[in-house]
Design a protein around this motif. Structure first.
Motif, PDB file in Angstrom:
ATOM      1  N   PRO A  53       7.872  -1.326  -2.734  1.00  0.00           N
ATOM      2  CA  PRO A  53       6.716  -2.125  -3.182  1.00  0.00           C
ATOM      3  C   PRO A  53       6.969  -3.621  -3.120  1.00  0.00           C
ATOM      4  O   PRO A  53       6.926  -4.330  -4.115  1.00  0.00           O
ATOM      5  CB  PRO A  53       6.503  -1.643  -4.624  1.00  0.00           C
ATOM      6  CG  PRO A  53       7.853  -1.204  -5.074  1.00  0.00           C
ATOM      7  CD  PRO A  53       8.525  -0.619  -3.865  1.00  0.00           C
ATOM      8  N   ARG A  54       7.232  -4.116  -1.911  1.00  0.00           N
ATOM      9  CA  ARG A  54       7.334  -5.560  -1.723  1.00  0.00           C
ATOM     10  C   ARG A  54       5.955  -6.196  -1.914  1.00  0.00           C
ATOM     11  O   ARG A  54       4.943  -5.582  -1.617  1.00  0.00           O
ATOM     12  CB  ARG A  54       7.828  -5.886  -0.310  1.00  0.00           C
ATOM     13  CG  ARG A  54       9.202  -5.328   0.048  1.00  0.00           C
ATOM     14  CD  ARG A  54       9.562  -5.774   1.459  1.00  0.00           C
ATOM     15  NE  ARG A  54      10.800  -5.202   1.942  1.00  0.00           N
ATOM     16  CZ  ARG A  54      10.884  -4.031   2.574  1.00  0.00           C
ATOM     17  NH1 ARG A  54       9.797  -3.322   2.814  1.00  0.00           N
ATOM     18  NH2 ARG A  54      12.051  -3.574   2.977  1.00  0.00           N
ATOM     19  N   ARG A  55       5.951  -7.429  -2.327  1.00  0.00           N
ATOM     20  CA  ARG A  55       4.682  -8.100  -2.611  1.00  0.00           C
ATOM     21  C   ARG A  55       3.772  -8.115  -1.390  1.00  0.00           C
ATOM     22  O   ARG A  55       2.577  -7.836  -1.482  1.00  0.00           O
ATOM     23  CB  ARG A  55       4.949  -9.524  -3.093  1.00  0.00           C
ATOM     24  CG  ARG A  55       3.688 -10.262  -3.510  1.00  0.00           C
ATOM     25  CD  ARG A  55       4.014 -11.615  -4.132  1.00  0.00           C
ATOM     26  NE  ARG A  55       2.797 -12.243  -4.620  1.00  0.00           N
ATOM     27  CZ  ARG A  55       1.985 -12.990  -3.876  1.00  0.00           C
ATOM     28  NH1 ARG A  55       2.271 -13.199  -2.597  1.00  0.00           N
ATOM     29  NH2 ARG A  55       0.895 -13.538  -4.397  1.00  0.00           N
ATOM     30  N   ARG A  56       4.338  -8.432  -0.215  1.00  0.00           N
ATOM     31  CA  ARG A  56       3.514  -8.528   0.998  1.00  0.00           C
ATOM     32  C   ARG A  56       2.876  -7.180   1.322  1.00  0.00           C
ATOM     33  O   ARG A  56       1.737  -7.114   1.799  1.00  0.00           O
ATOM     34  CB  ARG A  56       4.348  -9.019   2.179  1.00  0.00           C
ATOM     35  CG  ARG A  56       5.396  -8.010   2.628  1.00  0.00           C
ATOM     36  CD  ARG A  56       6.026  -8.319   3.955  1.00  0.00           C
ATOM     37  NE  ARG A  56       6.755  -7.147   4.418  1.00  0.00           N
ATOM     38  CZ  ARG A  56       7.587  -7.158   5.443  1.00  0.00           C
ATOM     39  NH1 ARG A  56       7.808  -8.262   6.107  1.00  0.00           N
ATOM     40  NH2 ARG A  56       8.208  -6.057   5.801  1.00  0.00           N
ATOM     41  N   ASP A  57       3.621  -6.087   1.082  1.00  0.00           N
ATOM     42  CA  ASP A  57       3.088  -4.768   1.424  1.00  0.00           C
ATOM     43  C   ASP A  57       2.067  -4.283   0.403  1.00  0.00           C
ATOM     44  O   ASP A  57       1.079  -3.629   0.756  1.00  0.00           O
ATOM     45  CB  ASP A  57       4.239  -3.759   1.553  1.00  0.00           C
ATOM     46  CG  ASP A  57       5.066  -3.995   2.805  1.00  0.00           C
ATOM     47  OD1 ASP A  57       4.530  -4.577   3.760  1.00  0.00           O
ATOM     48  OD2 ASP A  57       6.250  -3.601   2.822  1.00  0.00           O
ATOM     49  N   VAL A  58       2.312  -4.596  -0.875  1.00  0.00           N
ATOM     50  CA  VAL A  58       1.312  -4.259  -1.903  1.00  0.00           C
ATOM     51  C   VAL A  58       0.016  -5.005  -1.624  1.00  0.00           C
ATOM     52  O   VAL A  58      -1.089  -4.439  -1.739  1.00  0.00           O
ATOM     53  CB  VAL A  58       1.856  -4.585  -3.308  1.00  0.00           C
ATOM     54  CG1 VAL A  58       0.753  -4.421  -4.362  1.00  0.00           C
ATOM     55  CG2 VAL A  58       3.044  -3.694  -3.648  1.00  0.00           C
ATOM     56  N   LEU A  59       0.128  -6.278  -1.230  1.00  0.00           N
ATOM     57  CA  LEU A  59      -1.069  -7.061  -0.893  1.00  0.00           C
ATOM     58  C   LEU A  59      -1.767  -6.503   0.346  1.00  0.00           C
ATOM     59  O   LEU A  59      -3.007  -6.450   0.402  1.00  0.00           O
ATOM     60  CB  LEU A  59      -0.698  -8.526  -0.677  1.00  0.00           C
ATOM     61  CG  LEU A  59      -0.325  -9.317  -1.930  1.00  0.00           C
ATOM     62  CD1 LEU A  59       0.145 -10.718  -1.564  1.00  0.00           C
ATOM     63  CD2 LEU A  59      -1.496  -9.389  -2.896  1.00  0.00           C
ATOM     64  N   ALA A  60      -0.984  -6.072   1.340  1.00  0.00           N
ATOM     65  CA  ALA A  60      -1.574  -5.485   2.549  1.00  0.00           C
ATOM     66  C   ALA A  60      -2.343  -4.216   2.200  1.00  0.00           C
ATOM     67  O   ALA A  60      -3.463  -3.990   2.685  1.00  0.00           O
ATOM     68  CB  ALA A  60      -0.478  -5.181   3.570  1.00  0.00           C
ATOM     69  N   HIS A  61      -1.761  -3.395   1.353  1.00  0.00           N
ATOM     70  CA  HIS A  61      -2.420  -2.163   0.894  1.00  0.00           C
ATOM     71  C   HIS A  61      -3.734  -2.509   0.188  1.00  0.00           C
ATOM     72  O   HIS A  61      -4.772  -1.883   0.456  1.00  0.00           O
ATOM     73  CB  HIS A  61      -1.475  -1.425  -0.066  1.00  0.00           C
ATOM     74  CG  HIS A  61      -2.041  -0.183  -0.657  1.00  0.00           C
ATOM     75  ND1 HIS A  61      -1.866   1.062  -0.087  1.00  0.00           N
ATOM     76  CD2 HIS A  61      -2.788   0.034  -1.767  1.00  0.00           C
ATOM     77  CE1 HIS A  61      -2.482   1.972  -0.824  1.00  0.00           C
ATOM     78  NE2 HIS A  61      -3.050   1.367  -1.847  1.00  0.00           N
ATOM     79  N   GLN A  62      -3.681  -3.518  -0.676  1.00  0.00           N
ATOM     80  CA  GLN A  62      -4.867  -3.902  -1.447  1.00  0.00           C
ATOM     81  C   GLN A  62      -5.960  -4.469  -0.544  1.00  0.00           C
ATOM     82  O   GLN A  62      -7.149  -4.202  -0.744  1.00  0.00           O
ATOM     83  CB  GLN A  62      -4.466  -4.928  -2.509  1.00  0.00           C
ATOM     84  CG  GLN A  62      -5.547  -5.248  -3.527  1.00  0.00           C
ATOM     85  CD  GLN A  62      -5.778  -4.116  -4.502  1.00  0.00           C
ATOM     86  OE1 GLN A  62      -5.082  -3.112  -4.486  1.00  0.00           O
ATOM     87  NE2 GLN A  62      -6.791  -4.259  -5.341  1.00  0.00           N
TER      88      GLN A  62
END
Length: 239
Positions: A53-62
């Motif tokens: 759950p890296r920030r960039r990937d959580v943001l991409a998911h969102q």
């Protein structure tokens, strides 16, 4: 060799699914695409090898969820959901088709809002001392030195019960006042200083009244309580 896929959401086949310009979780590999079975589709991409759950990937998911939500009902999966391959995804779409159709119907034209409320501890204790005669009497006896040894414990239990009763009553009142403007609500265990943590499934047509009522409640309660409302969000709590 088949490759594991990362699954974002489930939609109806008729959803526009505009994925152009979006970055997949992991940031590389094949771009976002759909896997379809019957009248249902899943939005997927290649699963990264070291999914965290890296920030960039959580943001991409969102960002994928928010793009899809803008065009119609979706069943958003929480971050980190993967499947062995696209065939496995098709199998789930087929096996749970009726359930997914029903959920999509229930979520049509809705978004999630999450409300947390805390009560300033000092303000609440002052209110209890002002309004509860028994608490005030015991407190005065303890401060005056005339209390029995067990009286501080009795006072502590009395205050704890009063705090809990007042928090539960206010929490229930807040939820009841907002229920006319929501399709569903789900309470979760509050953390820290919060006494209320609840998700609301808000119909787009009633969103304005929901927000106005929440603001009115916060103003009525006053500065003693801190209302923190987040949304609109993907309806994770109702999938």
């Amino acid at each position: 060799m088949t490759m594991a896929v990362y699954v974002y959401s489930i939609t109806s086949k008729g959803h526009p699914v505009r994925l152009d310009g979006l970055t997949p979780v992991g940031g590389s590999g094949e771009s976002l695409r759909t896997v379809t079975n019957g009248d249902l589709s899943a939005v997927v991409s290649d699963a990264p090898q070291d999914l965290r759950p890296r920030r960039r990937d959580v943001l991409a998911h969102q960002e994928v969820q928010e793009r899809l939500m803008a065009d119609g009902a979706v069943l958003p999966l929480r971050f980190g959901f993967t499947a062995p391959d696209e065939d496995a995804v098709r199998g789930v779409l087929e096996d749970r088709a009726e359930e997914f159709r029903e959920q999509l119907k229930n979520l049509e034209g809705c978004a999630e809002y999450h409300l947390k409320v805390s009560w300033d501890e000092d303000s609440l204790l002052r209110r209890i001392l002002d309004e509860n005669d028994e608490v005030r009497r015991l407190n005065e006896e303890i401060r005056g030195g005339s209390a029995s040894p067990d009286m501080p414990l009795v006072l502590g239990e009395l205050i704890s019960n009063e705090v809990q009763a007042r928090q539960q009553a206010l929490g229930a009142g807040i939820v009841e006042a907002l229920r006319p403007f929501v399709r569903d609500d789900v309470a979760t265990a509050p953390a820290g200083q919060d006494f209320l943590s609840v998700s609301f499934l808000v119909d787009d047509a009633k969103e304005e009244m929901f927000l106005a009522t929440q603001l009115s409640l916060a103003n009525q309660v006053g500065e003693e309580c801190d209302f923190r409302l987040r949304g609109p969000l993907p309806p994770y709590s109702f999938v």
